[in-house]
Design a protein around this motif. Structure first.
Motif, PDB file in Angstrom:
ATOM      1  N   ILE A   1      43.079  49.803  48.994  1.00 45.31           N
ATOM      2  CA  ILE A   1      41.726  49.269  48.780  1.00 45.31           C
ATOM      3  C   ILE A   1      41.492  48.938  47.302  1.00 45.31           C
ATOM      4  CG2 ILE A   1      39.265  49.663  49.128  1.00 45.31           C
ATOM      5  CD1 ILE A   1      41.047  49.521  51.682  1.00 45.31           C
ATOM      6  N   LYS A   2      41.619  49.939  46.446  1.00 43.01           N
ATOM      7  CA  LYS A   2      41.317  49.741  45.027  1.00 43.01           C
ATOM      8  C   LYS A   2      42.347  48.870  44.334  1.00 43.01           C
ATOM      9  CE  LYS A   2      40.486  52.345  40.755  1.00 43.01           C
ATOM     10  NZ  LYS A   2      40.390  53.709  40.156  1.00 43.01           N
ATOM     11  N   ALA A   3      43.629  49.194  44.520  1.00 40.65           N
ATOM     12  CA  ALA A   3      44.695  48.470  43.818  1.00 40.65           C
ATOM     13  C   ALA A   3      45.077  47.176  44.515  1.00 40.65           C
ATOM     14  CB  ALA A   3      45.933  49.364  43.697  1.00 40.65           C
ATOM     15  N   GLY A   4      44.649  46.998  45.753  1.00 40.54           N
ATOM     16  CA  GLY A   4      45.010  45.802  46.506  1.00 40.54           C
ATOM     17  C   GLY A   4      43.848  44.849  46.699  1.00 40.54           C
ATOM     18  N   ILE A   5      42.976  45.158  47.664  1.00 37.97           N
ATOM     19  CA  ILE A   5      41.872  44.252  48.011  1.00 37.97           C
ATOM     20  C   ILE A   5      40.926  44.052  46.834  1.00 37.97           C
ATOM     21  CG2 ILE A   5      39.913  43.890  49.558  1.00 37.97           C
ATOM     22  CD1 ILE A   5      41.381  45.540  51.652  1.00 37.97           C
ATOM     23  N   GLU A   6      40.535  45.148  46.193  1.00 42.36           N
ATOM     24  CA  GLU A   6      39.572  45.042  45.087  1.00 42.36           C
ATOM     25  C   GLU A   6      40.147  44.218  43.937  1.00 42.36           C
ATOM     26  OE1 GLU A   6      37.106  47.929  41.989  1.00 42.36           O
ATOM     27  OE2 GLU A   6      37.752  48.709  43.936  1.00 42.36           O
ATOM     28  N   LYS A   7      41.366  44.515  43.548  1.00 45.48           N
ATOM     29  CA  LYS A   7      41.985  43.788  42.439  1.00 45.48           C
ATOM     30  C   LYS A   7      42.166  42.311  42.777  1.00 45.48           C
ATOM     31  CE  LYS A   7      45.032  45.925  39.992  1.00 45.48           C
ATOM     32  NZ  LYS A   7      46.275  46.597  39.522  1.00 45.48           N
ATOM     33  N   ALA A   8      42.574  42.027  44.007  1.00 43.92           N
ATOM     34  CA  ALA A   8      42.781  40.637  44.419  1.00 43.92           C
ATOM     35  C   ALA A   8      41.477  39.852  44.387  1.00 43.92           C
ATOM     36  CB  ALA A   8      43.388  40.584  45.823  1.00 43.92           C
ATOM     37  N   ASN A   9      40.381  40.463  44.863  1.00 48.88           N
ATOM     38  CA  ASN A   9      39.093  39.763  44.865  1.00 48.88           C
ATOM     39  C   ASN A   9      38.536  39.578  43.460  1.00 48.88           C
ATOM     40  OD1 ASN A   9      37.838  39.059  47.641  1.00 48.88           O
ATOM     41  ND2 ASN A   9      38.827  41.042  47.998  1.00 48.88           N
ATOM     42  N   LYS A  10      38.890  40.466  42.559  1.00 52.61           N
ATOM     43  CA  LYS A  10      38.474  40.281  41.163  1.00 52.61           C
ATOM     44  C   LYS A  10      39.197  39.090  40.531  1.00 52.61           C
ATOM     45  CE  LYS A  10      36.918  44.953  39.998  1.00 52.61           C
ATOM     46  NZ  LYS A  10      37.164  46.171  39.185  1.00 52.61           N
ATOM     47  N   ILE A  11      40.294  38.666  41.154  1.00 51.24           N
ATOM     48  CA  ILE A  11      41.013  37.468  40.700  1.00 51.24           C
ATOM     49  C   ILE A  11      40.577  36.248  41.506  1.00 51.24           C
ATOM     50  CG2 ILE A  11      43.285  36.381  40.490  1.00 51.24           C
ATOM     51  CD1 ILE A  11      44.451  39.221  40.160  1.00 51.24           C
ATOM     52  N   PHE A  12      40.594  36.381  42.841  1.00 49.84           N
ATOM     53  CA  PHE A  12      40.319  35.237  43.716  1.00 49.84           C
ATOM     54  C   PHE A  12      38.892  34.717  43.583  1.00 49.84           C
ATOM     55  CE2 PHE A  12      43.760  36.610  47.004  1.00 49.84           C
ATOM     56  CZ  PHE A  12      44.730  36.047  46.188  1.00 49.84           C
ATOM     57  N   MET A  13      37.897  35.629  43.550  1.00 52.89           N
ATOM     58  CA  MET A  13      36.511  35.180  43.558  1.00 52.89           C
ATOM     59  C   MET A  13      36.114  34.425  42.292  1.00 52.89           C
ATOM     60  SD  MET A  13      35.534  35.624  46.503  1.00 52.89           S
ATOM     61  CE  MET A  13      33.854  35.082  46.233  1.00 52.89           C
ATOM     62  N   PRO A  14      36.438  34.923  41.092  1.00 49.30           N
ATOM     63  CA  PRO A  14      36.137  34.107  39.899  1.00 49.30           C
ATOM     64  C   PRO A  14      36.866  32.767  39.913  1.00 49.30           C
ATOM     65  CG  PRO A  14      36.548  36.377  39.266  1.00 49.30           C
ATOM     66  CD  PRO A  14      36.922  36.268  40.701  1.00 49.30           C
ATOM     67  N   LEU A  15      38.123  32.754  40.394  1.00 50.20           N
ATOM     68  CA  LEU A  15      38.860  31.499  40.480  1.00 50.20           C
ATOM     69  C   LEU A  15      38.206  30.546  41.481  1.00 50.20           C
ATOM     70  CD1 LEU A  15      42.594  32.687  40.388  1.00 50.20           C
ATOM     71  CD2 LEU A  15      41.370  31.395  38.621  1.00 50.20           C
ATOM     72  N   LEU A  16      37.747  31.099  42.603  1.00 55.19           N
ATOM     73  CA  LEU A  16      37.079  30.270  43.605  1.00 55.19           C
ATOM     74  C   LEU A  16      35.820  29.633  43.043  1.00 55.19           C
ATOM     75  CD1 LEU A  16      36.437  29.216  46.437  1.00 55.19           C
ATOM     76  CD2 LEU A  16      35.555  31.490  47.019  1.00 55.19           C
ATOM     77  N   VAL A  17      34.989  30.449  42.394  1.00 56.77           N
ATOM     78  CA  VAL A  17      33.743  29.924  41.813  1.00 56.77           C
ATOM     79  C   VAL A  17      34.060  28.900  40.726  1.00 56.77           C
ATOM     80  CG1 VAL A  17      31.684  30.519  40.481  1.00 56.77           C
ATOM     81  CG2 VAL A  17      32.427  31.999  42.361  1.00 56.77           C
ATOM     82  N   ALA A  18      35.046  29.193  39.870  1.00 59.26           N
ATOM     83  CA  ALA A  18      35.405  28.261  38.792  1.00 59.26           C
ATOM     84  C   ALA A  18      35.875  26.931  39.364  1.00 59.26           C
ATOM     85  CB  ALA A  18      36.498  28.883  37.920  1.00 59.26           C
ATOM     86  N   CYS A  19      36.732  26.986  40.377  1.00 59.85           N
ATOM     87  CA  CYS A  19      37.227  25.746  40.991  1.00 59.85           C
ATOM     88  C   CYS A  19      36.102  24.953  41.623  1.00 59.85           C
ATOM     89  CB  CYS A  19      38.296  26.064  42.046  1.00 59.85           C
ATOM     90  SG  CYS A  19      39.879  26.611  41.377  1.00 59.85           S
TER      91      CYS A  19
END
Length: 502
Positions: free
Chosen positions: A169-187
């Motif tokens: 959860i913390k090292a996987g899903i949470e970390k991935a969303n901290k990368i994917f979501m800002p990238l999604l919004v930026a794109c």
């Protein structure tokens, strides 16, 4: 084995993951078309009303009960009442049914992100999509062969999900969303800025936002608004219950629900602005109305938008690649949450190591998803998606609301949520869950069923609808009943926890 249950590392991580789950492909290709065809700007009135009277109340309900019980979806319902685990397994099998075709669409987006760089789809974007790309056959029963060109992207989607989810959860899903979501919004912001600076963008935005208040008297518009909320918020099929079960002891349930709901809504509106500014430019170039080039669903993403990308005055490849990156990031953040429901349920039932469960899910899921990369794949995907969303999720959601509203002490649950939140919810929350939300869900279910049985669906034969649509529903129900009857580790402690859980 009794592995320690995962937990979010921060509130931000949970919010990003919850919004990431809610923000999916449908926000980009379903909401804009639904809004524009149901009153434009006026549609935002029933949409926001639906968010406040159904979406957020259900989010608070699922967050609160999952946080209190801290189990997988079947475990939560089993703690409410012995025998209700089957409802949790139905929601789990709904997630299985969605995952196997959702990953395919993300794979398409990966292919198209590369195609955009060279405009590989050419000028006949429709012919390319159905012909060269999908190699579509003439009927749902003419399976054809597996499209090898899609296999690499499909495998990549499943592998990305595996590597993220295997880290927990913390090292996987949470970390991935901290990368994917800002990238999604930026794109999306980049695409939006480019879109609104194009000639004709104003006409597109006018078509999207211009309110037709007369539409508000049409009951189908309100049903469409509630349908969009249920479609896009990831409620009533296990995701939010699963995610909220990983929350730490002290957490702001009410605020989390509002931020998730409003974050999803804001993203939908931004996506609508992006899509219709580009469609406005496309319409201006062709000398036609925006309505004539408007589309929703898969056609918007893989036929209409590539055509619009072709018409851009410059940087077509870059613009196109960024747009499909939006679809990829939105899809991955959602697919992770759907697969996590399955992992959590099976791990909770059988007390098997997380990575072992995940390996089985990834391999079996990938093999099932191969049917959707055959020549008949698009037909089957369309039918399965329609039946899962129209019937499985709607009916499972209706039963969930009735069960939790009438078998759980909502006043006690309201006090529980308020006790940890910065601002309290009033008794209106109870009234919406007991009366308004189930009534609207029932009306939606009956209305959609009536439409399907009187008008059919997309011209498919009754045989195709029965085999792929009803067959999927049978798979969900039978699978849920089978897993419910199997005795697992969760039943050993269920009796102990049930008395204190709700």
């Amino acid at each position: 084995m009794n592995e320690q249950r995962g937990q979010w590392g921060s509130r931000l991580g949970f919010i990003l993951a919850a919004i990431g789950s809610a923000v999916g492909l449908g926000n980009i290709w379903r909401f804009p078309y639904t809004a524009s065809s149901n009153g434009g700007g006026a549609f935002l009135i029933p949409y926001l009303f639906a968010l406040l009277t159904a979406g957020i109340p259900i989010l608070i309900l699922e967050f609160a009960i999952a946080h209190k019980i801290k189990k997988s979806v079947p475990g939560v319902f089993g703690s409410v009442k012995n025998g209700l685990q089957s409802l949790g397994w139905i929601q789990t099998f709904v997630s299985i049914s969605i995952t196997v075709y959702y990953t395919v669409i993300i794979g398409w987006s990966m292919n198209y992100a590369f195609y955009a760089l060279s405009s590989k789809w050419g000028t006949d974007t429709s012919g390319f999509f159905f012909g060269e790309f999908l190699n579509i056959t003439d009927s749902p029963f003419n399976i054809g062969h597996i499209n090898k060109g899609m296999l690499l992207a499909l495998a990549a989607v499943w592998l990305i999900n595996y590597f993220v989810l295997s880290s927990g959860i913390k090292a996987g899903i949470e970390k991935a969303n901290k990368i994917f979501m800002p990238l999604l919004v930026a794109c999306l912001v980049i695409v939006a800025i480019r879109g609104i600076t194009l000639e004709g963008a104003v006409q597109g935005l006018d078509y999207f936002f211009k309110p037709e208040f007369s539409k508000l008297s049409d009951p189908t518009v309100w049903l469409a608004a509630y349908g969009q909320i249920f479609y896009s918020l990831s409620i009533c099929f296990g995701i939010m219950i699963t995610y909220a079960s990983y929350l730490p002891e002290k957490t702001d349930i009410v605020n989390n629900a509002f931020m998730t709901g409003l974050g999803n809504c804001s993203f939908s509106i931004l996506a609508g602005m992006t899509v219709f500014s580009v469609l406005g430019y496309m319409a201006a170039q062709q000398g036609v109305s925006v309505a004539e080039v408007s589309a929703g669903g898969i056609g918007l993403a893989f036929i209409v938008f590539p055509k619009a990308i072709n018409a851009l005055p410059g940087m077509n490849g870059t613009f196109g690649a960024i747009f499909f990156l939006c679809l990829i990031f939105a899809g991955l953040s959602s697919s992770m949450s759907i697969i996590e429901v399955i992992v959590s349920s099976i791990q909770g039932k059988f007390d098997i190591a997380r990575k072992k469960v995940l390996r089985y899910i990834i391999v079996i899921g990938f093999l099932i998803s191969l049917i959707f990369v055959t020549g008949a794949g698009l037909y089957i995907l369309d039918i399965v998606d329609h039946f899962v969303n129209t019937y499985a999720i709607a009916l499972a959601g209706l039963v969930e609301i009735l069960v939790l509203a009438y078998m759980v002490d909502l006043e006690e649950l309201r006090s529980y949520a308020n006790g940890m939140s910065d601002f309290a919810i009033g008794k209106w929350w109870i009234y919406t869950l007991k009366y308004l939300t189930p009534a609207l869900l029932a009306i939606m279910f009956v209305f959609n069923t009536y439409v399907d049985f009187t008008k059919g669906y997309e011209g498919y034969s009754l045989k195709a609808l029965m085999v792929y649509g009803v067959g999927t529903l049978v798979f969900i129900v039978v699978g849920a009943l089978v897993f419910n009857r199997i005795k697992g580790e969760d039943e050993k402690n269920n009796q102990i926890s049930r008395g204190d859980a709700v």
